[in-house]
Design a protein around this motif. Structure first.
Motif, PDB file in Angstrom:
ATOM      1  N   SER A   3       0.836  -1.203   0.000  1.00 20.42           N
ATOM      2  CA  SER A   3       0.000   0.000   0.000  1.00 20.42           C
ATOM      3  C   SER A   3       0.862   1.241   0.000  1.00 20.42           C
ATOM      4  O   SER A   3       1.942   1.288   0.581  1.00 20.42           O
ATOM      5  N   SER A   4       0.364   2.295  -0.670  1.00 20.65           N
ATOM      6  CA  SER A   4       1.068   3.567  -0.692  1.00 20.65           C
ATOM      7  C   SER A   4       0.884   4.329   0.603  1.00 20.65           C
ATOM      8  O   SER A   4       1.571   5.290   0.865  1.00 20.65           O
ATOM      9  N   GLY A  77       0.294   1.278  -8.991  1.00 16.16           N
ATOM     10  CA  GLY A  77      -1.008   0.709  -9.286  1.00 16.16           C
ATOM     11  C   GLY A  77      -1.280   0.617 -10.772  1.00 16.16           C
ATOM     12  O   GLY A  77      -0.524   1.111 -11.608  1.00 16.16           O
ATOM     13  N   THR A  78      -2.405  -0.016 -11.105  1.00 17.92           N
ATOM     14  CA  THR A  78      -2.725  -0.318 -12.498  1.00 17.92           C
ATOM     15  C   THR A  78      -3.939   0.436 -13.026  1.00 17.92           C
ATOM     16  O   THR A  78      -4.196   0.409 -14.230  1.00 17.92           O
ATOM     17  N   ALA A  79      -4.693   1.098 -12.157  1.00 20.99           N
ATOM     18  CA  ALA A  79      -5.895   1.805 -12.610  1.00 20.99           C
ATOM     19  C   ALA A  79      -5.519   2.940 -13.562  1.00 20.99           C
ATOM     20  O   ALA A  79      -4.668   3.776 -13.239  1.00 20.99           O
ATOM     21  N   ASP A 120     -11.405   4.787  -1.254  1.00 21.44           N
ATOM     22  CA  ASP A 120     -11.208   5.894  -2.195  1.00 21.44           C
ATOM     23  C   ASP A 120     -11.157   7.221  -1.438  1.00 21.44           C
ATOM     24  O   ASP A 120     -12.019   7.498  -0.586  1.00 21.44           O
ATOM     25  N   VAL A 121     -10.189   8.060  -1.791  1.00 21.85           N
ATOM     26  CA  VAL A 121     -10.019   9.299  -1.036  1.00 21.85           C
ATOM     27  C   VAL A 121      -9.189  10.300  -1.836  1.00 21.85           C
ATOM     28  O   VAL A 121      -8.341   9.927  -2.635  1.00 21.85           O
ATOM     29  N   PHE A 122      -9.485  11.582  -1.647  1.00 19.29           N
ATOM     30  CA  PHE A 122      -8.600  12.680  -2.021  1.00 19.29           C
ATOM     31  C   PHE A 122      -7.992  13.225  -0.738  1.00 19.29           C
ATOM     32  O   PHE A 122      -8.654  13.270   0.309  1.00 19.29           O
ATOM     33  N   GLU A 123      -6.738  13.677  -0.815  1.00 16.36           N
ATOM     34  CA  GLU A 123      -6.061  14.217   0.354  1.00 16.36           C
ATOM     35  C   GLU A 123      -5.238  15.448  -0.028  1.00 16.36           C
ATOM     36  O   GLU A 123      -4.742  15.536  -1.145  1.00 16.36           O
ATOM     37  N   PHE A 124      -5.101  16.373   0.917  1.00 16.62           N
ATOM     38  CA  PHE A 124      -4.115  17.442   0.759  1.00 16.62           C
ATOM     39  C   PHE A 124      -3.521  17.776   2.114  1.00 16.62           C
ATOM     40  O   PHE A 124      -4.170  17.654   3.150  1.00 16.62           O
ATOM     41  N   PHE A 125      -2.237  18.141   2.088  1.00 17.03           N
ATOM     42  CA  PHE A 125      -1.477  18.479   3.287  1.00 17.03           C
ATOM     43  C   PHE A 125      -0.977  19.909   3.129  1.00 17.03           C
ATOM     44  O   PHE A 125      -0.416  20.265   2.077  1.00 17.03           O
ATOM     45  N   LEU A 126      -1.124  20.727   4.171  1.00 15.74           N
ATOM     46  CA  LEU A 126      -0.698  22.126   4.152  1.00 15.74           C
ATOM     47  C   LEU A 126       0.324  22.357   5.255  1.00 15.74           C
ATOM     48  O   LEU A 126       0.001  22.300   6.437  1.00 15.74           O
ATOM     49  N   TRP A 127       1.577  22.607   4.854  1.00 16.16           N
ATOM     50  CA  TRP A 127       2.649  22.928   5.793  1.00 16.16           C
ATOM     51  C   TRP A 127       2.906  24.416   5.656  1.00 16.16           C
ATOM     52  O   TRP A 127       3.645  24.870   4.798  1.00 16.16           O
ATOM     53  N   PHE A 221      -0.648  17.094  -2.582  1.00 13.39           N
ATOM     54  CA  PHE A 221      -1.999  16.654  -2.931  1.00 13.39           C
ATOM     55  C   PHE A 221      -1.922  15.200  -3.397  1.00 13.39           C
ATOM     56  O   PHE A 221      -1.003  14.830  -4.139  1.00 13.39           O
ATOM     57  N   TYR A 222      -2.899  14.412  -2.963  1.00 12.53           N
ATOM     58  CA  TYR A 222      -2.856  12.972  -3.219  1.00 12.53           C
ATOM     59  C   TYR A 222      -4.239  12.436  -3.605  1.00 12.53           C
ATOM     60  O   TYR A 222      -5.265  13.045  -3.302  1.00 12.53           O
ATOM     61  N   ARG A 223      -4.201  11.267  -4.228  1.00 10.26           N
ATOM     62  CA  ARG A 223      -5.413  10.491  -4.436  1.00 10.26           C
ATOM     63  C   ARG A 223      -5.062   9.021  -4.233  1.00 10.26           C
ATOM     64  O   ARG A 223      -3.967   8.583  -4.599  1.00 10.26           O
ATOM     65  N   VAL A 224      -6.002   8.254  -3.647  1.00  9.49           N
ATOM     66  CA  VAL A 224      -5.861   6.806  -3.553  1.00  9.49           C
ATOM     67  C   VAL A 224      -7.163   6.178  -4.029  1.00  9.49           C
ATOM     68  O   VAL A 224      -8.258   6.641  -3.676  1.00  9.49           O
ATOM     69  N   ASP A 225      -7.050   5.123  -4.844  1.00  5.55           N
ATOM     70  CA  ASP A 225      -8.218   4.410  -5.370  1.00  5.55           C
ATOM     71  C   ASP A 225      -8.038   2.912  -5.134  1.00  5.55           C
ATOM     72  O   ASP A 225      -6.914   2.402  -5.182  1.00  5.55           O
ATOM     73  N   TYR A 226      -9.162   2.207  -4.906  1.00  9.80           N
ATOM     74  CA  TYR A 226      -9.103   0.797  -4.542  1.00  9.80           C
ATOM     75  C   TYR A 226      -9.968  -0.084  -5.437  1.00  9.80           C
ATOM     76  O   TYR A 226     -10.415  -1.153  -5.020  1.00  9.80           O
ATOM     77  N   ASP A 227     -10.189   0.278  -6.667  1.00  7.85           N
ATOM     78  CA  ASP A 227     -11.004  -0.536  -7.562  1.00  7.85           C
ATOM     79  C   ASP A 227     -10.406  -1.923  -7.740  1.00  7.85           C
ATOM     80  O   ASP A 227      -9.185  -2.077  -7.882  1.00  7.85           O
ATOM     81  N   GLY A 228     -11.288  -2.927  -7.751  1.00  9.71           N
ATOM     82  CA  GLY A 228     -10.856  -4.296  -7.964  1.00  9.71           C
ATOM     83  C   GLY A 228      -9.969  -4.856  -6.874  1.00  9.71           C
ATOM     84  O   GLY A 228      -9.258  -5.841  -7.102  1.00  9.71           O
ATOM     85  N   GLY A 229     -10.003  -4.238  -5.698  1.00  8.63           N
ATOM     86  CA  GLY A 229      -9.169  -4.702  -4.606  1.00  8.63           C
ATOM     87  C   GLY A 229      -7.697  -4.351  -4.759  1.00  8.63           C
ATOM     88  O   GLY A 229      -6.855  -4.813  -3.986  1.00  8.63           O
ATOM     89  N   GLN A 230      -7.366  -3.514  -5.760  1.00  7.83           N
ATOM     90  CA  GLN A 230      -5.991  -3.092  -6.005  1.00  7.83           C
ATOM     91  C   GLN A 230      -5.817  -1.623  -5.624  1.00  7.83           C
ATOM     92  O   GLN A 230      -6.728  -0.817  -5.799  1.00  7.83           O
ATOM     93  N   THR A 231      -4.645  -1.291  -5.120  1.00  8.59           N
ATOM     94  CA  THR A 231      -4.362   0.077  -4.707  1.00  8.59           C
ATOM     95  C   THR A 231      -3.640   0.839  -5.811  1.00  8.59           C
ATOM     96  O   THR A 231      -2.607   0.391  -6.302  1.00  8.59           O
TER      97      THR A 231
END
Length: 255
Positions: A3-4, A77-79, A120-127, A221-231
């Motif tokens: 996992s990332s 990932g492969t998506a 599934d999620v979008f993320e952002f970090f502010l330093w 800024f990030y995105r994570v997706d889990y379609d088909g059980g794959q990250t």
């Protein structure tokens, strides 16, 4: 597949006294030697100023039409999806718009402050202040649930602290939308969008807030997706195994 997402500490809390002493020591050390790392030269976004507007979840506010999309790059990932974001700032807060293509809504969360990064999620970090190893992390799921936390990151050890008195002018405003299907767990879709307003009052514990013209914040800024059980994951400024490598974040310049 590895996992990332980095391994998380099970609880969001340290003992207050221990955390305060550790963070204070780290801050003093950083301030003493003026430590401030350079951002990647190609990862700079100029943030335009706007008058306040209401978020809708689909980026329909006219102000967004004047802003170009910034593309995220696939980490693993492969998506075969894309991911992108836009930014604006007003006198009272920061606006973030994130969008990505998709085929299925892989999210089941039913409340805020859960482990949203596991679906599934979008993320952002502010330093906002490089003198301090503390930044704001925000996650939002396609179903509209959120995780807003402050993260002390001391010697690679990090954790999230939930906001206190999280209401009124200190609370985010957020909405999500999907295209090509229903906004429900497991639905077939073609894309989803998240729109978030982060008030400066929520960021007040951090330094260098609110931003003024030519103020610089570090961010990612990030995105994570889990379609088909794959990250599959994406980032803007390239980090290593952990999303929390804040010294590698890009730079926001407020115009």
């Amino acid at each position: 597949m590895k996992s990332s997402r980095p391994k998380r500490i099970p609880s969001f809390f340290w003992q207050c006294g221990r955390a305060a002493l550790t963070v204070s020591s780290a801050i003093a050390a950083l301030q003493a030697d003026g430590a401030a790392t350079d951002a990647p030269q190609d990862k700079v976004v100029h943030v335009k100023r706007t008058e306040p507007f209401e978020v809708t979840g689909n980026g329909s506010a006219p102000a967004w039409k004047e802003v170009a999309w910034v593309t995220l790059s696939k980490r693993e990932g492969t998506a075969d999806y894309d991911a992108r974001f836009k930014l604006l700032y007003s006198p009272v807060g920061l606006y973030v718009l994130m969008n990505g293509s998709d085929q299925r809504l892989s999210a089941t969360g039913r409340d805020d402050f859960l482990d949203l990064w596991k679906e599934d999620v979008f993320e952002f970090f502010l330093w906002t202040d490089q003198r301090n190893p503390i930044y704001f992390e925000y996650e939002i799921s396609p179903l509209g649930f959120e995780l807003p936390i402050l993260v002390p990151n001391v010697d690679g050890k990090y954790l999230g602290w939930r906001p206190w008195h999280y209401n009124g002018a200190r609370m985010t405003r957020k909405a999500t939308s999907v295209a090509g299907g229903e906004k429900s767990s497991g639905a077939a879709i073609t894309s989803w969008t998240a729109e978030v307003f982060v008030p400066y009052k929520l960021l007040e514990p951090l330094g260098n807030v609110p931003p003024k013209p030519q103020t610089r914040w570090r961010a990612n800024f990030y995105r994570v997706d889990y379609d088909g059980g794959q990250t599959t994951s994406w980032d803007w400024a390239r980090v290593g195994p952990s999303f929390h490598e804040f010294e590698k974040f890009g730079t926001l310049v407020f115009d």
